[in-house]
Design an enzyme around this catalytic site. Structure first.
Site, mmCIF file in Angstrom:
data_model
loop_
_atom_site.group_PDB
_atom_site.id
_atom_site.type_symbol
_atom_site.label_atom_id
_atom_site.label_comp_id
_atom_site.label_asym_id
_atom_site.label_seq_id
_atom_site.Cartn_x
_atom_site.Cartn_y
_atom_site.Cartn_z
ATOM 1 N N HIS A 1 0.853 -1.279 -0.100
ATOM 2 C CA HIS A 1 -0.137 0.050 0.012
ATOM 3 C C HIS A 1 1.004 1.338 -0.003
ATOM 4 O O HIS A 1 1.931 1.150 0.516
ATOM 5 C CB HIS A 1 -1.050 -0.048 1.195
ATOM 6 N N HIS B 100 1.129 5.272 0.968
ATOM 7 C CA HIS B 100 0.341 6.423 1.708
ATOM 8 C C HIS B 100 0.508 7.736 1.134
ATOM 9 O O HIS B 100 1.512 8.003 0.498
ATOM 10 C CB HIS B 100 1.199 6.603 3.043
#
Length: 138
Positions: free
Chosen positions: A100, A102
């Site tokens: 992922h 940010h």
């Protein structure tokens, strides 16, 4: 999908999220513990533990969605900048083992500090490490 992965559960609709964007390959949602309001995550729909497991052919779709979501965050929040980060492995601060990115909106004077810098012990030490990394690329 990984049965015990919270992000896979978000992708599957088993856990609610403040979803802000969906595409064929990614989903983006607000982080539940934001560094700054507007902090979002962009994740691949399929489960890959980290950057090093992501297939190369997914790169363009991920980058395109990261850019699109990032621009929307800056526009919606009035941010003066945006940090893009990715933690890979626990030692780097990765808490959820699903790749992922940010996206953190930034404002002048927001007080967020990234990391301290340090100098190499010598120019020779820096050049030796550069050589070692180049050799690892071979």
């Amino acid at each position: 999908m990984s049965a015990d992965c919270i992000f896979c559960k978000i992708v599957a609709g088993e856990i609610p999220s403040a979803t802000i964007h969906e595409s064929e390959h990614t989903i983006a949602f607000l982080d539940i513990a934001p560094v700054i309001p507007g902090h979002a995550l962009v994740i691949p729909r399929k489960h890959y533990a980290n950057l090093f497991e992501l297939p190369d052919d997914l790169g363009n779709a991920l980058l395109s969605d990261v850019k699109r979501v990032g621009e929307a965050i800056v526009s919606a929040t009035g941010a003066q900048g945006l940090n893009l980060g990715m933690n890979n492995h626990e030692a780097a601060g990765q808490l959820v083992m699903h790749a992922h990115f940010h996206l953190i909106p930034r404002f002048d004077g927001d007080g967020l500090k990234l990391w301290g810098q340090q100098a190499y012990e010598s120019q020779e030490a820096m050049m030796a490490l550069a050589e070692k990394i180049r050799n690892s690329l071979s």
